[in-house]
Enzyme design. Structure first.
Site, mmCIF file in Angstrom:
data_model
loop_
_atom_site.group_PDB
_atom_site.id
_atom_site.type_symbol
_atom_site.label_atom_id
_atom_site.label_comp_id
_atom_site.label_asym_id
_atom_site.label_seq_id
_atom_site.Cartn_x
_atom_site.Cartn_y
_atom_site.Cartn_z
ATOM 1 N N ASP A 247 16.903 10.247 -13.633
ATOM 2 C CA ASP A 247 16.955 9.401 -14.830
ATOM 3 C C ASP A 247 15.716 9.659 -15.671
ATOM 4 O OD1 ASP A 247 19.388 7.909 -14.544
ATOM 5 O OD2 ASP A 247 18.457 6.862 -12.861
ATOM 6 N N HIS B 257 6.843 -14.933 16.817
ATOM 7 C CA HIS B 257 5.681 -14.151 16.404
ATOM 8 C C HIS B 257 4.538 -15.138 16.181
ATOM 9 C CE1 HIS B 257 3.341 -10.927 15.041
ATOM 10 N NE2 HIS B 257 3.662 -10.914 13.767
ATOM 11 N N HIS C 124 9.537 -2.619 17.617
ATOM 12 C CA HIS C 124 8.386 -3.516 17.531
ATOM 13 C C HIS C 124 8.858 -4.880 17.031
ATOM 14 C CE1 HIS C 124 4.996 -5.249 15.031
ATOM 15 N NE2 HIS C 124 4.424 -5.136 16.207
#
Length: 571
Positions: free
Chosen positions: A518, A167, A121
């Site tokens: 952790d 875009h 995409h």
């Protein structure tokens, strides 16, 4: 020997250095197939046949194993191997849980609609969807990873005299269209010869469409697939389309309008007008306008003739969106939200539509960070082109990468038979359990070679644990985690075996994620991978781990046992 971690300038902590020792369960397995600490070729072959499920393997296969571990210098005389050589074989690349890369073994002669296709995409973006840079680099990277559908957004440049890739409506930069086309040409068949589709999001006027048509023709030449005038009830197969480039976009509006207007031009009008029969004073103007219309129509027809797969947007009403023309297959596009809405009420209709036509799914507009969505919603309903932001990270992208490790990583995966049958498949329906996948995680290695000593913990060796799960139809989707192996570069998980009951194993993927535990901060990432179940080999296998972007680590692996109970035949 000990391993030292510096606490401050004058103090350090020492830990007994852990070595690569086979777990007790692996030692017992070796003992069951050897005598006096030595395993012969015949005994290794028996292990390969019975435990690894390689029923057709012979002594030649065993000799290949011998050669693969020869450089470890751990052989007995006269062709026998002892425990360490056996252990190295189990961790070697030839002992992968998937068929070797490049080995295409699916039927590639079915219509294109019968395959899932590795789809990108906004393939030109390097980062987010708002202000990142456009470039040919992500296009090249995607094609070299096996992606077979590249998306380009075409807009007029600021001068209006050429098309550019960008875009639209964002602050992202633009890229030269010719550079993008050349990059596709040079890399389209790097992974396999199967076709590459270019989906064009076209925002161009007719004149620029004509320019683009000439660029496509000049760049790809004989590689460009043209449908011609013949009518097809089905798309061609990937085998027929080897080494071909397919253009997919909506037909030009001007062409469609000309098809509608043309009959009215040839119909005699009852009342003469300046349009139907121009007066001499307006004759030149009429001819000029008519010439412009002819040029626009010519540009539209030239552009249209390059479109191998006609596209349409999925718009209301739902009934029209999934209308199937028996004489002409097509491609429709919808975003992830539209798909989710549609499958809630018309899931089986989507499955039926995808048996002949292509459906492309793309991320919703609010995913400005280039994140991705759950691809299983599309795949379980037969959608072939599940488009992803390949520059993103995260679990969904790992699942996408896992799916297309199937079929030799060629970019095409044959859809399972259940999605192609006359009786329509409904993934939301509860199906009976067909088989149970048993997964036993034994151990892992390679982190000490692929990561710095203090990458995970500043003052001690890492504390690894593994998350494991199934992605598939809703009933099959589940996850677990192992115990934490404290202070170990070579963790051993003695009691971690997991059972996955599967109702639709054909559409399931198995994922792994390793983390360092952790107490006070977020757990550290230590590797991931995803495996398509229809390709999974039984036995004790070396599962190679990957980084967040999907690149394989050189050394880091898990040793995992797989078994289907009862054995299941994938079709």
């Amino acid at each position: 020997m000990s391993e030292s971690f510096k606490v401050c300038f004058c103090c350090s902590r020492n830990f007994k250095e852990k070595t690569r020792q086979p777990p007790v369960s692996i030692k017992r397995l070796f003992e069951a197939y050897s005598r006096n600490g030595k395993m012969s070729s015949e005994e290794l072959l028996r292990f390969v046949n019975e435990v690894q499920g390689e029923r057709h393997a012979g002594l030649d296969y065993v000799q290949d194993i011998f050669h693969s571990v020869k450089h470890h210098n751990v052989f007995h005389h006269h062709g026998f191997v002892h425990l360490n050589a056996f252990y190295r074989y189990l961790f070697s690349d030839p002992n992968s849980p998937l068929p070797l890369p490049g080995l295409v073994h699916h039927d590639m002669k079915a219509p294109l609609a019968h395959y899932f296709v590795y789809t990108g995409h906004n393939s030109y973006l390097t980062g987010n969807q708002v202000n990142s840079r456009s470039s040919v680099e992500p296009i090249v990277q995607a094609l070299r990873k096996g992606v077979k559908v590249i998306e380009l957004d075409l807009w007029p440049n600021p001068s209006g005299n050429a098309a550019e890739v960008r875009h639209g409506g964002t602050l992202t930069s633009h890229e030269d269209l010719q550079k993008c086309l050349s990059a596709i040409k040079d890399n389209a068949f790097h992974v396999s010869d199967y076709p590459v589709m270019i989906t064009l999001e076209d925002h161009l006027p007719p004149k620029l469409q004509g320019q683009v048509a000439k660029m496509l023709t000049k760049t790809f030449r004989e590689m460009l697939f043209r449908c011609g005038s013949e009518s097809r009830k089905h798309f061609p197969s990937p085998e027929e389309l080897r080494k071909k480039i397919l253009i997919s976009t909506k037909p030009p509006k001007e062409y469609l309008e000309s098809q509608t207007v043309q009959p009215r031009r040839t119909t005699p009008m009852v009342k003469e007008t300046s349009w139907s029969r121009p007066a001499s004073s307006n004759n030149m103007a009429w001819r000029g306008e008519n010439k412009i219309l002819e040029e626009l129509e010519s540009e539209a027809v030239g552009y249209r003739d390059l479109i191998a797969i006609h596209a349409a947007n999925c718009k209301n009403p739902l009934k029209d969106c999934l209308s199937d023309d028996p004489e002409k297959p097509l491609r429709i596009s919808m975003d992830e939200q539209w798909l989710e809405t549609m499958v809630r009420t018309r899931g089986t209709d989507v499955v039926r539509f995808t048996q002949r036509n292509l459906v492309r799914i793309y991320p919703k507009g609010t995913r400005v960070d280039s994140s991705n969505y759950d691809p299983l919603v599309g795949w379980t309903h037969g959608a072939q082109l599940v488009a992803f932001n390949m520059q993103g990270h995260g679990k969904q992208l790992w699942i996408m990468q896992g799916m297309f490790r199937a079929n030799g990583g060629c970019g095409y995966v044959k859809k399972p038979r259940i999605l192609l049958e006359h009786t329509l498949f409904d993934p939301c329906k509860r199906f009976p359990i067909k088989t149970t996948l048993k997964v036993k995680i034994y151990t892992g290695e390679g982190w000490d070679l692929d990561f710095p000593q203090t990458h995970f913990d500043q003052f001690s060796p890492p504390d690894f644990f593994v998350k494991i799960g199934i992605e598939g139809v809703p009933r099959d989707t589940v996850s677990y985690r192992t115990e934490t192996a404290v202070d170990q570069w070579f963790p051993i998980w003695s009691n971690d075996e997991f059972l996955f009951q599967l109702s639709v194993p054909e559409l399931a993927l198995l994922w792994f994620k390793v983390q360092d535990y952790d107490n006070d901060t977020q757990n550290d990432f230590a590797g991931q991978t995803c495996l398509p179940l229809p390709e999974l080999k039984s036995g004790v296998r070396a599962v190679r781990l990957h980084d967040r972007a999907g690149r394989a680590y050189k050394n880091t692996r898990l040793l995992v046992g797989f078994a289907f109970d009862p054995p299941y035949m994938f079709r």
